[in-house]
Design a protein around this motif. Structure first.
Motif, PDB file in Angstrom:
ATOM      1  N   CYS A 263      -2.804  80.505  26.640  1.00 36.85           N
ATOM      2  CA  CYS A 263      -2.223  81.849  26.508  1.00 36.85           C
ATOM      3  C   CYS A 263      -1.250  82.134  27.649  1.00 36.85           C
ATOM      4  O   CYS A 263      -0.176  82.730  27.434  1.00 36.85           O
TER       5      CYS A 263
ATOM      6  N   GLY B 219       7.453  83.294  27.040  1.00 35.78           N
ATOM      7  CA  GLY B 219       8.021  84.594  26.694  1.00 35.78           C
ATOM      8  C   GLY B 219       8.884  85.156  27.800  1.00 35.78           C
ATOM      9  O   GLY B 219       9.952  85.722  27.545  1.00 35.78           O
TER      10      GLY B 219
ATOM     11  N   ALA C  48       8.321  82.519  22.367  1.00 33.66           N
ATOM     12  CA  ALA C  48       6.889  82.710  22.575  1.00 33.66           C
ATOM     13  C   ALA C  48       6.179  82.839  21.231  1.00 33.66           C
ATOM     14  O   ALA C  48       5.082  82.295  21.037  1.00 33.66           O
TER      15      ALA C  48
ATOM     16  N   ALA D  11       2.740  83.074  27.502  1.00 31.19           N
ATOM     17  CA  ALA D  11       3.333  84.218  28.188  1.00 31.19           C
ATOM     18  C   ALA D  11       4.492  83.764  29.079  1.00 31.19           C
ATOM     19  O   ALA D  11       5.525  84.445  29.169  1.00 31.19           O
TER      20      ALA D  11
END
Length: 220
Positions: free
Chosen positions: A27, A34, A42, A31
């Motif tokens: 995760c 992103g 992302a 991120a």
């Protein structure tokens, strides 16, 4: 009633912590993508990650069956999985690079990949509730690997080879590793093209596969 010892509780707690750490890393990497590459990239990463996770559940089930069929001691399974992860990452890197070359030189291939994605989604929806035990003695991959690898009758610790009657011979652990690796190739032929149906960015395809593999292997 079976009592849970303090050592068992510590081991289970450690396993949960490792799984949580790997999922957290996946995760966090999404991120990071992103922040550095934008929300669209992302989104592609997380879509690829979740798709690979979903398609690899059957792969995980096969691994469990293989360990049970070959009666692999619990403490030896980690060694097989570690080598299996390395092999899978190298093999998938080759497949991703090959896929990129195919797409760049023949754009209609994207339609094929999209078709694989649709078919894979259909399988997830139609077979999600099935729970059939597979007879590993009739498994094509087990039969294939057994033809080329002669093994000793017993395991020799965590060694892939042993000496029997003065002759160096493979242990059942090597056969198990071969079955795991070939099984992963078969599943990758389905899952990687499906991810290419989501994105053609080789970095996104590979990293989503990498984190999905690492996450699932922790559950074995």
């Amino acid at each position: 009633m079976t009592k849970t010892t303090e050592g068992d509780e510590d081991e289970q707690g450690g396993d949960v912590a490792v799984v949580a750490a790997v999922l957290g890393a996946a995760c966090a990497f999404g991120a990071f993508i992103g922040v550095t590459q934008g929300a669209d990239k992302a989104s592609e990463y997380f879509a690829g990650y979740l798709l690979e996770q979903s398609l690899s559940v059957d792969n995980l089930f096969v691994f469990v069956l293989v360990f049970e069929y070959f009666k692999v001691p619990q403490e030896r399974q980690t060694r097989v999985l570690n080598y299996g992860i390395l092999g899978a990452l190298l093999m998938r890197a080759v497949m991703v690079l090959a896929g990129v070359q195919v797409v760049e030189n023949f754009k209609p291939t994207l339609l094929v990949f999209a078709g694989i994605l649709i078919f894979s989604s259909y399988k997830l929806l139609s077979e999600g509730d099935q729970d059939e035990e597979e007879d590993m003695s009739e498994n094509a991959i087990v039969k294939f690997c057994s033809k080329f690898i002669d093994v000793s009758e017993d395991y020799d610790g965590d060694n892939f080879f042993t000496v029997q009657n003065g002759v160096k011979i493979a242990t059942p652990l090597l056969l198990v590793l071969a079955v795991i690796e070939v099984s992963d190739v078969v599943f990758a032929v389905d899952s990687i093209p499906a991810v290419f149906g989501v994105t053609t960015d080789p970095f996104i395809v590979y990293t989503s596969n990498l984190f999905a593999i690492m996450s699932l292997r922790q559950l074995c």
